[in-house]
Design a protein around this motif. Structure first.
Motif, PDB file in Angstrom:
ATOM      1  N   THR A  69      -6.196   9.705  13.989  1.00  0.00           N
ATOM      2  CA  THR A  69      -5.859   9.413  12.605  1.00  0.00           C
ATOM      3  C   THR A  69      -6.639   8.205  12.114  1.00  0.00           C
ATOM      4  O   THR A  69      -7.246   7.470  12.900  1.00  0.00           O
ATOM      5  CB  THR A  69      -4.350   9.136  12.445  1.00  0.00           C
ATOM      6  OG1 THR A  69      -4.010   7.991  13.252  1.00  0.00           O
ATOM      7  CG2 THR A  69      -3.521  10.331  12.887  1.00  0.00           C
ATOM      8  N   ALA A  70      -6.602   8.000  10.801  1.00  0.00           N
ATOM      9  CA  ALA A  70      -7.191   6.822  10.171  1.00  0.00           C
ATOM     10  C   ALA A  70      -6.171   6.248   9.207  1.00  0.00           C
ATOM     11  O   ALA A  70      -5.237   6.941   8.775  1.00  0.00           O
ATOM     12  CB  ALA A  70      -8.477   7.191   9.436  1.00  0.00           C
ATOM     13  N   THR A  71      -6.313   4.974   8.849  1.00  0.00           N
ATOM     14  CA  THR A  71      -5.384   4.334   7.925  1.00  0.00           C
ATOM     15  C   THR A  71      -6.133   3.600   6.823  1.00  0.00           C
ATOM     16  O   THR A  71      -7.236   3.110   7.038  1.00  0.00           O
ATOM     17  CB  THR A  71      -4.459   3.332   8.643  1.00  0.00           C
ATOM     18  OG1 THR A  71      -5.259   2.335   9.298  1.00  0.00           O
ATOM     19  CG2 THR A  71      -3.586   4.037   9.677  1.00  0.00           C
ATOM     20  N   THR A  72      -5.522   3.548   5.645  1.00  0.00           N
ATOM     21  CA  THR A  72      -6.008   2.733   4.535  1.00  0.00           C
ATOM     22  C   THR A  72      -4.807   2.043   3.902  1.00  0.00           C
ATOM     23  O   THR A  72      -3.662   2.492   4.063  1.00  0.00           O
ATOM     24  CB  THR A  72      -6.753   3.570   3.475  1.00  0.00           C
ATOM     25  OG1 THR A  72      -5.874   4.597   2.976  1.00  0.00           O
ATOM     26  CG2 THR A  72      -7.992   4.224   4.062  1.00  0.00           C
ATOM     27  N   THR A  73      -5.045   0.942   3.162  1.00  0.00           N
ATOM     28  CA  THR A  73      -3.939   0.172   2.598  1.00  0.00           C
ATOM     29  C   THR A  73      -4.183  -0.166   1.132  1.00  0.00           C
ATOM     30  O   THR A  73      -5.320  -0.164   0.654  1.00  0.00           O
ATOM     31  CB  THR A  73      -3.725  -1.148   3.372  1.00  0.00           C
ATOM     32  OG1 THR A  73      -4.906  -1.945   3.283  1.00  0.00           O
ATOM     33  CG2 THR A  73      -3.405  -0.876   4.828  1.00  0.00           C
ATOM     34  N   ALA A  74      -3.084  -0.449   0.438  1.00  0.00           N
ATOM     35  CA  ALA A  74      -3.119  -0.921  -0.942  1.00  0.00           C
ATOM     36  C   ALA A  74      -1.982  -1.923  -1.121  1.00  0.00           C
ATOM     37  O   ALA A  74      -0.935  -1.817  -0.467  1.00  0.00           O
ATOM     38  CB  ALA A  74      -2.974   0.234  -1.919  1.00  0.00           C
ATOM     39  N   THR A  75      -2.173  -2.902  -2.015  1.00  0.00           N
ATOM     40  CA  THR A  75      -1.171  -3.947  -2.239  1.00  0.00           C
ATOM     41  C   THR A  75      -0.967  -4.161  -3.739  1.00  0.00           C
ATOM     42  O   THR A  75      -1.940  -4.162  -4.501  1.00  0.00           O
ATOM     43  CB  THR A  75      -1.605  -5.267  -1.582  1.00  0.00           C
ATOM     44  OG1 THR A  75      -1.797  -5.061  -0.179  1.00  0.00           O
ATOM     45  CG2 THR A  75      -0.549  -6.352  -1.769  1.00  0.00           C
ATOM     46  N   THR A  76       0.288  -4.354  -4.149  1.00  0.00           N
ATOM     47  CA  THR A  76       0.583  -4.631  -5.555  1.00  0.00           C
ATOM     48  C   THR A  76       0.222  -6.074  -5.908  1.00  0.00           C
ATOM     49  O   THR A  76      -0.021  -6.908  -5.028  1.00  0.00           O
ATOM     50  CB  THR A  76       2.079  -4.428  -5.847  1.00  0.00           C
ATOM     51  OG1 THR A  76       2.835  -5.428  -5.119  1.00  0.00           O
ATOM     52  CG2 THR A  76       2.547  -3.048  -5.437  1.00  0.00           C
ATOM     53  N   ASN A  77       0.209  -6.368  -7.180  1.00  0.00           N
ATOM     54  CA  ASN A  77       0.124  -7.756  -7.618  1.00  0.00           C
ATOM     55  C   ASN A  77       1.447  -8.457  -7.292  1.00  0.00           C
ATOM     56  O   ASN A  77       2.500  -7.812  -7.194  1.00  0.00           O
ATOM     57  CB  ASN A  77      -0.136  -7.827  -9.118  1.00  0.00           C
ATOM     58  CG  ASN A  77      -1.522  -7.305  -9.478  1.00  0.00           C
ATOM     59  OD1 ASN A  77      -2.488  -7.516  -8.753  1.00  0.00           O
ATOM     60  ND2 ASN A  77      -1.611  -6.630 -10.612  1.00  0.00           N
ATOM     61  N   PRO A  78       1.440  -9.775  -7.134  1.00  0.00           N
ATOM     62  CA  PRO A  78       2.707 -10.491  -6.875  1.00  0.00           C
ATOM     63  C   PRO A  78       3.686 -10.312  -8.034  1.00  0.00           C
ATOM     64  O   PRO A  78       3.299 -10.210  -9.193  1.00  0.00           O
ATOM     65  CB  PRO A  78       2.254 -11.953  -6.739  1.00  0.00           C
ATOM     66  CG  PRO A  78       0.795 -11.876  -6.400  1.00  0.00           C
ATOM     67  CD  PRO A  78       0.272 -10.675  -7.117  1.00  0.00           C
ATOM     68  N   PHE A  79       4.957 -10.262  -7.718  1.00  0.00           N
ATOM     69  CA  PHE A  79       6.010 -10.160  -8.729  1.00  0.00           C
ATOM     70  C   PHE A  79       7.181 -11.028  -8.290  1.00  0.00           C
ATOM     71  O   PHE A  79       7.301 -11.399  -7.108  1.00  0.00           O
ATOM     72  CB  PHE A  79       6.461  -8.707  -8.925  1.00  0.00           C
ATOM     73  CG  PHE A  79       6.887  -8.008  -7.665  1.00  0.00           C
ATOM     74  CD1 PHE A  79       8.207  -8.087  -7.231  1.00  0.00           C
ATOM     75  CD2 PHE A  79       5.976  -7.280  -6.910  1.00  0.00           C
ATOM     76  CE1 PHE A  79       8.607  -7.451  -6.061  1.00  0.00           C
ATOM     77  CE2 PHE A  79       6.366  -6.641  -5.743  1.00  0.00           C
ATOM     78  CZ  PHE A  79       7.684  -6.722  -5.313  1.00  0.00           C
ATOM     79  N   THR A  80       8.058 -11.356  -9.215  1.00  0.00           N
ATOM     80  CA  THR A  80       9.212 -12.191  -8.895  1.00  0.00           C
ATOM     81  C   THR A  80      10.446 -11.319  -8.685  1.00  0.00           C
ATOM     82  O   THR A  80      10.592 -10.253  -9.285  1.00  0.00           O
ATOM     83  CB  THR A  80       9.498 -13.204 -10.014  1.00  0.00           C
ATOM     84  OG1 THR A  80       9.744 -12.505 -11.232  1.00  0.00           O
ATOM     85  CG2 THR A  80       8.325 -14.153 -10.189  1.00  0.00           C
ATOM     86  N   ILE A  81      11.296 -11.812  -7.817  1.00  0.00           N
ATOM     87  CA  ILE A  81      12.586 -11.165  -7.552  1.00  0.00           C
ATOM     88  C   ILE A  81      13.640 -12.065  -8.190  1.00  0.00           C
ATOM     89  O   ILE A  81      13.777 -13.241  -7.816  1.00  0.00           O
ATOM     90  CB  ILE A  81      12.836 -11.022  -6.042  1.00  0.00           C
ATOM     91  CG1 ILE A  81      11.652 -10.314  -5.373  1.00  0.00           C
ATOM     92  CG2 ILE A  81      14.136 -10.281  -5.780  1.00  0.00           C
ATOM     93  CD1 ILE A  81      11.633 -10.473  -3.868  1.00  0.00           C
ATOM     94  N   GLU A  82      14.366 -11.538  -9.157  1.00  0.00           N
ATOM     95  CA  GLU A  82      15.258 -12.368  -9.953  1.00  0.00           C
ATOM     96  C   GLU A  82      16.703 -11.897  -9.835  1.00  0.00           C
ATOM     97  O   GLU A  82      16.980 -10.728  -9.586  1.00  0.00           O
ATOM     98  CB  GLU A  82      14.822 -12.354 -11.421  1.00  0.00           C
ATOM     99  CG  GLU A  82      13.375 -12.842 -11.606  1.00  0.00           C
ATOM    100  CD  GLU A  82      12.937 -12.847 -13.057  1.00  0.00           C
ATOM    101  OE1 GLU A  82      13.796 -12.580 -13.941  1.00  0.00           O
ATOM    102  OE2 GLU A  82      11.746 -13.127 -13.320  1.00  0.00           O
TER     103      GLU A  82
END
Length: 285
Positions: A252-265
């Motif tokens: 298998t192979a893997t790739t990744t993605a990440t969101t922009n930072p956000f706040t938890i309120e």
């Protein structure tokens, strides 16, 4: 299905036997290796100038003479009369071809005379001689980062409320090159791991869905700041030009993605005497 065309040459390391002699003992019978190995040696031998070659390779039938002696036939697949053609005693899949045995002649140096032809494999089926797309080859392909979508996506989320995540499971098609063969690769994301940035992870085989049919989500427990990282695991299969068979990639192979930072309120509600939309805004809003 998305399609990507890429020019990428994947080549295995040059084997030590190329243009050198085989190690090991040779018995009274001819030295035998598997057909795929001998085919690879023959392909690589072509890159050596003829005047410098220490080996010649040819595929020809195994012929049985009247006296019972086994000899090499002609490269056109025939045997000299009155010898009988032995060939390869096996069955191949429909649409595949039977490959005649490989023969080799050698010399110690370019100045020496060539030896007699010796049989080095027993032949096989055409599919057996095709190169193999390995896990390492698969991982070198330009697989895309997974699509990562979160709901709500407004720069902040609430604690103890479901934050929904989902992705796109659509397979992609790539074109590449392997040892001179054109290759079609079909890659499919089959498993996803979410790192929610607060110490919690989730691994799932579901791509997820939008609200209200969502089945992949996370509830944050404490206020703060986070990012979500998605790792997609890809499986694949490939087809070599000119051959109808699809073969699975072993790995298998893997790739990744990440969101922009956000706040938890954390938000609380309370009763007020007037509407908070009034103007001027009431003091208890």
């Amino acid at each position: 299905m998305a399609a990507v065309i890429v020019s990428l040459t994947l080549a295995a390391p040059l084997p030590p036997e190329s243009n050198t002699r085989f190690d090991g003992k040779v018995s009274d019978q001819n030295l035998r290796i598997d057909a795929e190995r001998s085919e690879d040696l023959a392909r690589r031998n072509v890159a050596v100038p003829p005047e410098l070659r220490l080996f010649n390779y040819e595929r020809a039938p195994l012929c049985r003479e009247a006296a019972g002696r086994w000899t090499m036939g002609s490269t056109d697949g025939t045997c000299p009369a009155p010898a009988n053609r032995a060939g390869v005693v096996q069955e191949c899949e429909d649409g595949d071809t039977i490959v005649m045995p490989m023969w080799r002649q050698s010399r110690a140096t370019p100045a020496d005379a060539w030896s007699d032809w010796q049989q080095i494999d027993s032949g096989g089926c055409g599919v057996d001689l095709l190169p193999v797309l390995t896990e390492a080859d698969f991982r070198r392909l330009p697989l895309p980062a997974p699509t990562l979508t979160m709901q709500p996506d407004r720069g902040w989320v609430l604690i103890n409320i479901e934050t929904i995540t989902y992705t796109d499971p659509t397979p992609i098609t790539l074109r590449t090159d392997l040892l001179g063969y054109g290759i079609t690769v079909e890659a499919t994301p089959t498993r996803w791991t979410y790192d929610y940035g607060d110490g919690h992870t989730l691994t799932t085989t579901s791509p997820g869905h939008t609200y209200p049919d969502h089945d992949v989500f996370h509830e944050y427990e404490h206020p703060g700041t986070a990012t979500i990282t998605l790792t997609a695991e890809w499986t694949g299969r490939y087809q070599i030009d000119g051959n109808p068979t699809w073969r699975d990639i072993n790995g298998t192979a893997t790739t990744t993605a990440t969101t922009n930072p956000f706040t938890i309120e954390e938000r609380t509600s309370r009763l007020v005497s007037d509407l908070c939309t009034d103007t001027p805004k009431p003091p208890d809003c």
